[in-house]
Scaffold this motif. Structure first.
Motif, short mmCIF file in Angstrom:
data_model
loop_
_atom_site.label_atom_id
_atom_site.label_comp_id
_atom_site.label_asym_id
_atom_site.label_seq_id
_atom_site.Cartn_x
_atom_site.Cartn_y
_atom_site.Cartn_z
N ALA A 37 0.84 -1.20 0.00
CA ALA A 37 0.00 0.00 0.00
C ALA A 37 0.87 1.25 0.00
N ASN A 38 0.39 2.29 -0.66
CA ASN A 38 0.98 3.62 -0.53
C ASN A 38 0.26 4.30 0.63
N LEU A 39 1.01 4.91 1.54
CA LEU A 39 0.42 5.44 2.76
C LEU A 39 0.56 6.95 2.87
N GLY A 40 -0.49 7.55 3.42
CA GLY A 40 -0.41 8.91 3.92
C GLY A 40 -0.73 8.84 5.40
N ILE A 41 0.16 9.30 6.25
CA ILE A 41 -0.12 9.27 7.69
C ILE A 41 -0.38 10.69 8.18
N VAL A 42 -1.48 10.83 8.90
CA VAL A 42 -1.86 12.13 9.46
C VAL A 42 -1.48 12.12 10.92
N ALA A 43 -0.61 13.05 11.32
CA ALA A 43 -0.10 13.09 12.68
C ALA A 43 -0.02 14.52 13.18
N ARG A 44 0.10 14.67 14.48
CA ARG A 44 0.17 16.00 15.08
C ARG A 44 1.61 16.48 15.20
N ASN A 45 2.55 15.54 15.46
CA ASN A 45 3.94 15.89 15.73
C ASN A 45 4.81 15.58 14.51
N GLN A 46 5.37 16.61 13.91
CA GLN A 46 6.16 16.45 12.69
C GLN A 46 7.37 15.55 12.89
N THR A 47 8.11 15.76 13.97
CA THR A 47 9.33 14.98 14.21
C THR A 47 9.02 13.50 14.37
N LYS A 48 8.02 13.20 15.19
CA LYS A 48 7.62 11.81 15.40
C LYS A 48 7.10 11.18 14.12
N ALA A 49 6.31 11.94 13.37
CA ALA A 49 5.75 11.43 12.12
C ALA A 49 6.84 11.13 11.10
N ASN A 50 7.85 11.99 11.01
CA ASN A 50 8.96 11.77 10.08
C ASN A 50 9.73 10.51 10.43
N LYS A 51 9.92 10.28 11.73
CA LYS A 51 10.63 9.09 12.20
C LYS A 51 9.84 7.82 11.85
N VAL A 52 8.53 7.87 12.09
CA VAL A 52 7.68 6.72 11.77
C VAL A 52 7.65 6.48 10.26
N ALA A 60 8.51 -1.05 3.32
CA ALA A 60 7.62 -0.95 2.15
C ALA A 60 7.97 -1.96 1.06
N LYS A 61 6.92 -2.49 0.46
CA LYS A 61 7.06 -3.37 -0.68
C LYS A 61 7.11 -2.53 -1.95
N HIS A 62 8.03 -2.84 -2.86
CA HIS A 62 8.16 -2.12 -4.13
C HIS A 62 8.34 -0.62 -3.92
N GLU A 63 9.06 -0.22 -2.86
CA GLU A 63 9.32 1.20 -2.59
C GLU A 63 8.03 2.02 -2.59
N ALA A 64 7.04 1.52 -1.90
CA ALA A 64 5.75 2.22 -1.80
C ALA A 64 5.94 3.60 -1.18
N THR A 65 5.07 4.51 -1.54
CA THR A 65 5.11 5.88 -1.03
C THR A 65 4.63 5.94 0.41
N VAL A 66 5.30 6.74 1.23
CA VAL A 66 4.81 7.05 2.58
C VAL A 66 4.90 8.57 2.75
N ASP A 67 3.74 9.21 2.82
CA ASP A 67 3.67 10.67 2.96
C ASP A 67 3.28 11.05 4.38
N VAL A 68 3.74 12.21 4.81
CA VAL A 68 3.38 12.74 6.12
C VAL A 68 2.49 13.97 5.94
N PHE A 69 1.38 13.98 6.66
CA PHE A 69 0.48 15.14 6.71
C PHE A 69 0.30 15.54 8.16
N ILE A 70 0.38 16.83 8.45
CA ILE A 70 0.32 17.29 9.84
C ILE A 70 -1.02 17.96 10.12
N ALA A 71 -1.67 17.50 11.21
CA ALA A 71 -2.95 18.10 11.61
C ALA A 71 -3.20 17.85 13.09
N ASP A 72 -3.89 18.78 13.71
CA ASP A 72 -4.40 18.64 15.07
C ASP A 72 -5.85 18.22 14.93
N MET A 73 -6.16 16.97 15.30
CA MET A 73 -7.51 16.44 15.07
C MET A 73 -8.56 17.06 16.00
#
Length: 297
Positions: A37-52, A60-73
């Motif tokens: 799967a290609n993933l977009g992860i929505v997180a509040r903390n940029q540093t933690k999200a980048n590490k994850v 990732a299989k086949h170099e799948a995409t992993v994007d970071v999106f920042i939001a306070d839910m």
């Protein structure tokens, strides 16, 4: 976890998941990205999200995409901003997983003046789903999966529409956690009712909805609510399943044929189950939808 079904696979799909930096969300994200799967992860903390995100890319299989999106839910403006960011960056969205959740022992209000447990657990998925629905329709078949809980059964009176701000609920004298637990249960009830109602409203659009009970899971949930909450969670951990086990039904819903022929259902341990009587109240679900629409303006 689950043997991939030939007719529907998460491989190559774009999956957006909130609350993916720890617990069930992280366990699910790891499994999904390893399945291609290609993933977009929505997180509040940029540093933690980048590490994850770096951890997930390594799996990732086949170099799948992993994007970071920042939001306070807890902030409707922040959710609107992240939805715009998602829509600008990706022309396709196949699966939205509303997994972020919280419980506040003492009553707090969000920046929008909404009680915080309600804001994060119910209004955030309601708002994010409605903002992204049109893009998801373009996929032909898309899925909205929301993390609910067996705890919805605590809300024996259903949604307290006369106390949506939870002022009365948090003033319950029975014990220090009583009102907070009931409020949490109420928001999990709202997740199930929302799933059924949005499933009806999106019928024929190509979007299927589901929610699930992960079971009692050993995670870092409820660790910021004082010593009593931490003590309660430490005792509960003795009877808990792992985050990986808790994520199994979520991954199965994302990566099996189940949701191609069903919508609006509640699941536990990879099978649909009947939620509480209150969760099946269709008139209350319609009212919840209308009230929620008013709360997000």
């Amino acid at each position: 976890m689950h043997t991939r079904d030939e007719s529907w696979t998460v491989e190559g799909k774009y999956v957006m998941i909130t609350g993916a930096t720890s617990g069930i969300g992280l366990a699910a994200a790891k499994e999904l990205v390893s399945r291609g799967a290609n993933l977009g992860i929505v997180a509040r903390n940029q540093t933690k999200a980048n590490k994850v995100a770096a951890e997930l890319r390594a799996l990732a299989k086949h170099e799948a995409t992993v994007d970071v999106f920042i939001a306070d839910m807890a902030s409707q403006a922040s959710i609107r901003e992240v939805a715009t960011d998602i829509l600008n960056r990706w022309s396709r969205l196949d699966i939205l997983i509303n997994n972020a959740g919280a419980m506040y022992v003492t009553r707090k209000l969000s920046i929008d003046g909404i009680e915080m447990t309600w804001a994060v657990n119910h209004l955030a998925p309601y708002l994010l789903t409605t903002l992204l629905a049109d893009r998801m329709k373009e996929s032909g078949h898309a899925r909205v999966i929301t993390t609910a809980s067996h705890g919805h059964k605590m809300a024996k009176r259903g949604i307290r529409f006369d106390d949506l701000s939870a002022e009365k609920l948090y003033s319950f004298p029975q014990n220090v956690m009583g009102g907070a637990n009931l409020r949490y249960g109420e928001t999990k009830l709202a997740n199930i009712m929302f799933t059924a109602e949005v499933g009806k409203r999106l019928e024929g659009s190509g979007i299927s909805t589901a929610c699930y009970d992960p079971g009692l899971v050993s995670t870092n949930f409820n660790q910021d609510n004082g010593w009593l909450a931490r003590l309660t969670m430490s005792v509960m951990k003795r009877f808990s399943r792992t985050a990986e086990k808790g994520a199994e039904t979520l991954v199965w819903l994302a990566d099996s044929d189940e949701m191609t022929s069903a919508t609006g259902l509640y699941y536990k341990d990879k099978q649909s189950v009947v939620p509480s009587e209150q969760a099946r109240d269709e008139k209350a679900a319609e009212r919840l939808w209308e009230v929620s629409a008013a709360q997000i303006g």
